[in-house]
Scaffold this motif. Structure first.
Motif, PDB file in Angstrom:
ATOM      1  N   UNK A 122       0.768  -1.279   0.048  1.00 36.89           N
ATOM      2  CA  UNK A 122      -0.069  -0.009  -0.209  1.00 36.89           C
ATOM      3  C   UNK A 122       0.733   1.253   0.035  1.00 36.89           C
ATOM      4  N   UNK A 123       2.226   1.212   0.534  1.00 30.63           N
ATOM      5  CA  UNK A 123       3.158   2.474   0.517  1.00 30.63           C
ATOM      6  C   UNK A 123       3.901   2.482  -0.485  1.00 30.63           C
ATOM      7  N   UNK A 124       4.316   1.366  -1.097  1.00 33.37           N
ATOM      8  CA  UNK A 124       5.354   1.331  -2.213  1.00 33.37           C
ATOM      9  C   UNK A 124       4.788   1.697  -3.457  1.00 33.37           C
ATOM     10  N   UNK A 125       5.494   2.498  -4.324  1.00 32.00           N
ATOM     11  CA  UNK A 125       5.064   2.781  -5.438  1.00 32.00           C
ATOM     12  C   UNK A 125       5.093   1.798  -6.797  1.00 32.00           C
ATOM     13  N   UNK A 126       6.344   0.905  -6.426  1.00 28.61           N
ATOM     14  CA  UNK A 126       6.638   0.025  -7.596  1.00 28.61           C
ATOM     15  C   UNK A 126       7.013  -1.374  -6.812  1.00 28.61           C
ATOM     16  N   UNK A 127       6.847  -2.378  -7.528  1.00 25.14           N
ATOM     17  CA  UNK A 127       7.237  -3.490  -6.836  1.00 25.14           C
ATOM     18  C   UNK A 127       8.100  -4.534  -7.968  1.00 25.14           C
ATOM     19  N   UNK A 128       9.094  -5.359  -7.766  1.00 26.71           N
ATOM     20  CA  UNK A 128       9.896  -6.130  -8.279  1.00 26.71           C
ATOM     21  C   UNK A 128       9.104  -7.327  -8.393  1.00 26.71           C
ATOM     22  N   UNK A 129       8.585  -7.744  -9.588  1.00 28.95           N
ATOM     23  CA  UNK A 129       7.916  -9.188  -9.492  1.00 28.95           C
ATOM     24  C   UNK A 129       8.580 -10.320 -10.245  1.00 28.95           C
ATOM     25  N   UNK A 167      10.115  -8.584 -13.387  1.00 28.10           N
ATOM     26  CA  UNK A 167       9.716  -7.248 -13.909  1.00 28.10           C
ATOM     27  C   UNK A 167       9.316  -6.131 -12.953  1.00 28.10           C
ATOM     28  N   UNK A 168       9.824  -4.848 -13.390  1.00 30.69           N
ATOM     29  CA  UNK A 168       9.383  -3.823 -12.525  1.00 30.69           C
ATOM     30  C   UNK A 168       7.824  -3.350 -12.724  1.00 30.69           C
ATOM     31  N   UNK A 169       7.208  -3.550 -11.772  1.00 27.41           N
ATOM     32  CA  UNK A 169       5.735  -3.338 -11.831  1.00 27.41           C
ATOM     33  C   UNK A 169       4.963  -2.105 -11.241  1.00 27.41           C
ATOM     34  N   UNK A 170       4.375  -1.300 -11.759  1.00 30.93           N
ATOM     35  CA  UNK A 170       3.410  -0.260 -11.260  1.00 30.93           C
ATOM     36  C   UNK A 170       2.292  -0.837 -10.642  1.00 30.93           C
TER      37      UNK A 170
END
Length: 379
Positions: free
Chosen positions: A155-162, A176-179
């Motif tokens: 909920x706080x992070x802008x992006x995640x590495x998936x 993948x770098x995912x918004x």
């Protein structure tokens, strides 16, 4: 080999402690647990102003350009205050992977914003077994369908590495770098540590541009291993900070709490328990510092060193946090005392990034040990 902090690292440690104390110290996690999430935004902005979001970001992208050892004192201080938020995931996972495997375009796009505090990362690497996350390349986009579980601070992070499966085999893993803030469903799940909010993140026909691929396609396992070494070493350092705090808490309490006309710290049983906590702390600190050194130097025994630190520190943190509650007597179990914050954090980190048993198995495999060898040694 001297692993003591140098002058610059000592300054980072002192500055971090002073800053966190000015923000309320252990009131920070308590406020966060009560739903005051704005304190995390304020905290993040302050860390960025101090330059601590760009410690290991190269100078050409707005950072300081230092290595993993320089974030170690900051992580310890965050562990001392049970700080919420994805600082380790951002600084000790996303930044190193972008530095080593990111394209020049990705570095220019993400690293300056991370250093300035505008962008926060988390990671999503654990599949929901009933809904494994797959990514099909269609034109210029990957199409994601599936879910990831136990994603910290989604909920706080802008992006995640998936981590996604991009082929027919389970070995075809890519990153993948995912918004995820764009149309992904984030469902909160209960966590024993309310300072580490966890989510299940679900994707349905979710489009991710092809240029968001981190590293080579189907090379995700090796890239992930490198990133997890850094992140695991980072969390081991926060455990050292937590252990350091509970040792201080116990030592101070047993000096002032009186029973039968004298401080309880004079009783041999209590005294020995505090000494055992201190010995566990020093062992954990040595393992943590060496693990971080191997990460920065890319030493040949990095994997083993990180696993040794994580397996020992996880269990030692739980033992010392438990002992701290016992040393505080009946008051140690109450909400008003801060002892429970550390035990909950210790329990939540026990199996995060691998259980102690899994890490010990890693050490045995890397050392060439097998079942027969272990049995022979035990004889």
């Amino acid at each position: 080999m001297d692993f003591a902090f140098n002058e610059e690292q000592t300054m980072f440690q002192q500055t971090t402690r002073q800053y966190l104390q000015s923000k309320g110290d252990l009131a920070i996690p308590r406020n966060y647990m009560e739903g005051k999430q704005e304190i995390l935004t304020q905290l993040w902005g302050g860390l960025a102003e101090l330059g601590f979001m760009g410690i290991n970001v190269p100078e050409q992208y707005g950072g300081i350009g230092l290595g993993h050892l320089s974030i170690l004192p900051i992580l310890e201080e965050m562990g001392r205050a049970v700080i919420p938020g994805p600082y380790p995931e951002t600084v000790a996972f996303a930044i190193p992977l972008l530095n080593e495997f990111g394209t020049e375009e990705q570095k220019k796009r993400y690293l300056p914003d991370v250093a300035s505090g505008k962008t926060k990362f988390t990671l999503a690497i654990i599949d929901d077994r009933k809904n494994q996350l797959k990514a099909d390349l269609q034109g210029d986009n990957y199409v994601l369908n599936g879910a990831k579980i136990l994603v910290a601070h989604a909920e706080f992070a802008d992006l995640m590495i998936v981590a996604v499966r991009t082929g027919a085999s389970n070995q075809d893993v890519s990153l993948l770098i995912v918004d995820h803030q764009l149309h992904a469903e984030c469902q909160p799940v209960k966590s024993i540590d309310e300072t580490r909010t966890l989510f299940t993140v679900s994707f349905s026909d979710f489009l991710v541009p092809k240029e968001n691929l981190l590293g080579q396609e189907s090379a995700g396992d090796q890239i992930l291993k490198a990133g997890l070494n850094e992140l695991t070493a980072a969390w081991s350092a926060t455990m050292v900070g937590g252990m350091d705090r509970v040792v201080d808490m116990s030592a101070q309490y047993v000096k002032t709490r009186e029973q039968f006309g004298q401080p309880v710290g004079r009783f041999q049983a209590v005294k020995h328990k505090v000494v055992d906590m201190l010995l566990a702390l020093e062992n954990a600190r040595s393992l943590s510092y060496y693990a971080s050194w191997t990460v920065e130097k890319k030493a040949g025994d990095t994997f083993e060193a990180v696993s040794m630190a994580k397996s020992y520190n996880s269990e030692a943190f739980i033992r010392t946090a438990n002992a701290n509650i016992q040393n505080h007597g009946g008051m140690g179990f109450t909400w008003e005392f801060d002892c429970h914050l550390f035990l909950k954090r210790a329990r939540s980190l026990e199996n995060y990034l691998g259980s102690p048993q899994e890490h010990r198995e890693n050490i045995a495999k890397e050392s060439g040990w097998n079942k027969e060898k272990v049995l022979q040694y035990n004889k």
